[in-house]
Each structure stands twice: as structure tokens, then as C-alpha cells.
Design a protein around this motif. Structure first.
Motif, PDB file in Angstrom:
ATOM      1  N   UNK A  71       0.935  -1.121  -0.085  1.00  0.00           N
ATOM      2  CA  UNK A  71       0.030   0.003   0.127  1.00  0.00           C
ATOM      3  C   UNK A  71       0.803   1.339   0.050  1.00  0.00           C
ATOM      4  N   UNK A  72       0.204   2.376  -0.361  1.00  0.00           N
ATOM      5  CA  UNK A  72       0.822   3.796  -0.266  1.00  0.00           C
ATOM      6  C   UNK A  72      -0.065   4.289   0.576  1.00  0.00           C
ATOM      7  N   UNK A  73       0.644   5.192   1.775  1.00  0.00           N
ATOM      8  CA  UNK A  73      -0.009   5.706   2.612  1.00  0.00           C
ATOM      9  C   UNK A  73      -1.141   6.518   2.061  1.00  0.00           C
ATOM     10  N   UNK A  74      -0.870   7.530   1.320  1.00  0.00           N
ATOM     11  CA  UNK A  74      -2.018   8.493   0.798  1.00  0.00           C
ATOM     12  C   UNK A  74      -1.270   9.399  -0.610  1.00  0.00           C
ATOM     13  N   UNK A  75      -2.207   9.498  -1.471  1.00  0.00           N
ATOM     14  CA  UNK A  75      -1.792  10.033  -2.864  1.00  0.00           C
ATOM     15  C   UNK A  75      -2.991  10.756  -3.315  1.00  0.00           C
ATOM     16  N   UNK A  76      -2.717  11.958  -3.799  1.00  0.00           N
ATOM     17  CA  UNK A  76      -3.813  12.642  -4.357  1.00  0.00           C
ATOM     18  C   UNK A  76      -4.658  11.877  -5.402  1.00  0.00           C
ATOM     19  N   UNK A  77      -6.139  12.142  -5.154  1.00  0.00           N
ATOM     20  CA  UNK A  77      -6.838  11.334  -5.835  1.00  0.00           C
ATOM     21  C   UNK A  77      -6.719  11.392  -7.543  1.00  0.00           C
ATOM     22  N   UNK A 187      -6.351  19.321  -2.784  1.00  0.00           N
ATOM     23  CA  UNK A 187      -6.926  18.218  -3.630  1.00  0.00           C
ATOM     24  C   UNK A 187      -7.113  17.018  -2.359  1.00  0.00           C
ATOM     25  N   UNK A 188      -7.959  16.151  -2.604  1.00  0.00           N
ATOM     26  CA  UNK A 188      -8.441  15.049  -1.611  1.00  0.00           C
ATOM     27  C   UNK A 188      -7.188  14.073  -1.779  1.00  0.00           C
ATOM     28  N   UNK A 189      -6.583  13.355  -0.835  1.00  0.00           N
ATOM     29  CA  UNK A 189      -5.779  12.260  -1.000  1.00  0.00           C
ATOM     30  C   UNK A 189      -6.216  11.179  -0.382  1.00  0.00           C
ATOM     31  N   UNK A 190      -6.393  10.004  -1.066  1.00  0.00           N
ATOM     32  CA  UNK A 190      -6.584   8.717  -0.398  1.00  0.00           C
ATOM     33  C   UNK A 190      -5.391   7.717  -0.220  1.00  0.00           C
ATOM     34  N   UNK A 191      -5.892   6.612   0.501  1.00  0.00           N
ATOM     35  CA  UNK A 191      -4.976   5.665   0.538  1.00  0.00           C
ATOM     36  C   UNK A 191      -4.930   4.721  -0.595  1.00  0.00           C
ATOM     37  N   UNK A 192      -4.056   3.949  -1.024  1.00  0.00           N
ATOM     38  CA  UNK A 192      -3.614   3.279  -2.111  1.00  0.00           C
ATOM     39  C   UNK A 192      -3.216   1.836  -1.900  1.00  0.00           C
TER      40      UNK A 192
END
Length: 224
Positions: A71-77, A187-192
Motif C-alpha cells: 500500500x501507499x499511505x496517501x496519494x492525491x485522487x 485536492x483530496x488524498x486517498x489511501x492506495x
């Protein structure tokens, strides 16, 4: 007989998958204690344990794509566009701002994205938010490998604007002689996740919504 039965039941509980916590390797380009603590609490809600791996931004996503990490902790949508083996969760973990930094003696007190047209702009390689923003202007940023290199270039006058994100702000030492301007946009960031963990996505989304609803997520994200 009763003692034997109790022993067998205890053994079955110990071996049950539900009793064991699944460990996922999570790429974290920023190494923020705050975000790591928040994700650890979120994972605990669904019986997961994160094992954080510090990787540069671009390599982190590639590592999720090829399965080196989970996983990646957080990325921009939308940052995973073009990747075939990653999925973005639905519930955002945070809003990220794209932040311009300029020399302290610069006349600029605020910049908009169109203001960057024609300017020499730098960013750390793998900062997709910055690369995407500059692409909209038909320009390519000057890319470097580290935050330190980026702000050394700014101090030397080799770039006019350094772009960073609100989740990877430079250190006070790096900011000597520079000033931070308001974000160009957020921008919103999400977990990947890697697709092999797709079944976990709905569970993590539900847990995150619940933590937001009862205020726990806000407290974790506000913690130093």
C-alpha cells in the motif's frame, strides 16, 4: 476430557485467521509520525498492522504497482492513473495543498496556478501533484531527487518557485531565506492498495468513515 476439550478449543482460537493481524507493507514517502500514527489506528480497526517503508514518492507507487509493498499511505485522487495493479480507496484521508515557496525577497505574496506560466518552477521528482499542475500549463518543472536539492536551487536563483505539498513541508533549515505562500489549490488524498488487497478496501473505507464521524480521525490528524 473437559480439560482436553478446552485445550483443543483454545488451540483453534489461537490458529484462527480472525485472531491474527495481517501485516501490510505501507510505502510512506514523507515519514510523518502524525500520519503513520493515524493509519496505524485505522488499520487496527480492521485487524491490520502497517509496516512502514520509507521510499521516494515515484518509487513508492511503482513498488505498490509491482507488489514489492502492499500500500501507499496517501496519494492525491487520480495519482494512480496509468497503473494497472493499484486501487484508490473511496474515503479521503486528508486534503493536500500544493504549496509554492519563493525567495524571501520575492515581491510575490500570493500566486495562482496561471501565475506560474513562463516561470522556472522546481519540484521533487515523484510529486505528481506538482507535475500534473505544470502539465496543465504546458510546462515541465525542473525535477530533483530531494527536498534539500530543491531549496538549494531556489536559494541559488536557479528556479523562481519551488513547489511542495502541505504534507511534505520543508524543514526550517531548508526554508532559510525563503517564504511559504498560500496553497495554489487543494485536492483530496486517498489511501492506495495493491489490487491483491481489494477486498480490504471497503472495510478500511467504512472504518475511516466511522472514525471521522466520532471525531477520532480529526484528533489523530491534528496531533503533533
Amino acid at each position: 476430557m473437559k480439560k482436553l476439550l478446552a485445550f483443543l478449543i483454545a488451540g483453534l482460537v489461537w490458529l484462527s485467521p480472525a485472531s491474527a493481524q495481517q501485516v501490510l507493507k505501507v510505502a510512506d514517502p514523507n515519514g510523518s509520525t502524525q500520519y503513520r500514527n493515524a493509519l496505524t489506528a485505522l488499520y487496527k480497526e480492521v485487524g491490520l498492522v502497517p509496516e512502514f517503508v520509507s521510499l521516494p514518492g515515484e518509487r513508492a507507487l511503482r513498488s505498490v504497482e509491482n507488489g514489492e509493498v502492499d500500500a501507499d499511505l496517501g496519494r492525491v485522487t487520480g495519482a494512480t492513473a496509468g497503473y494497472q495493479n493499484t486501487i484508490e480507496l473511496s474515503e479521503p484521508i486528508i486534503e493536500i495543498g500544493l504549496v509554492p515557496v519563493v525567495k524571501k525577497d520575492s515581491p510575490w505574496g500570493k500566486l495562482s496556478l496561471p501565475d506560474l506560466k513562463g516561470k522556472t518552477v522546481g519540484a521533487v521528482r515523484g510529486t505528481k501533484m506538482a507535475e500534473g499542475a505544470m502539465a496543465k500549463l504546458g510546462q515541465e518543472p525542473v525535477l530533483v531527487n530531494t527536498s534539500q536539492q530543491l531549496f538549494q536551487m531556489l536559494a541559488a536563483g536557479r528556479i523562481e518557485v519551488a513547489l511542495t505539498t502541505s504534507t511534505s513541508m520543508p524543514s526550517a533549515e531548508e526554508l532559510v531565506g525563503a517564504k511559504v505562500l498560500p496553497p495554489l489549490f487543494t485536492s483530496k488524498a486517498v489511501h492506495v492498495l495493491n489490487k491483491k488487497w481489494a477486498t480490504l478496501a471497503p472495510r478500511i473505507d467504512v472504518a475511516l468513515k466511522a472514525m471521522k464521524a466520532d471525531g477520532r480521525w480529526a484528533k489523530l490528524m491534528a496531533a503533533p
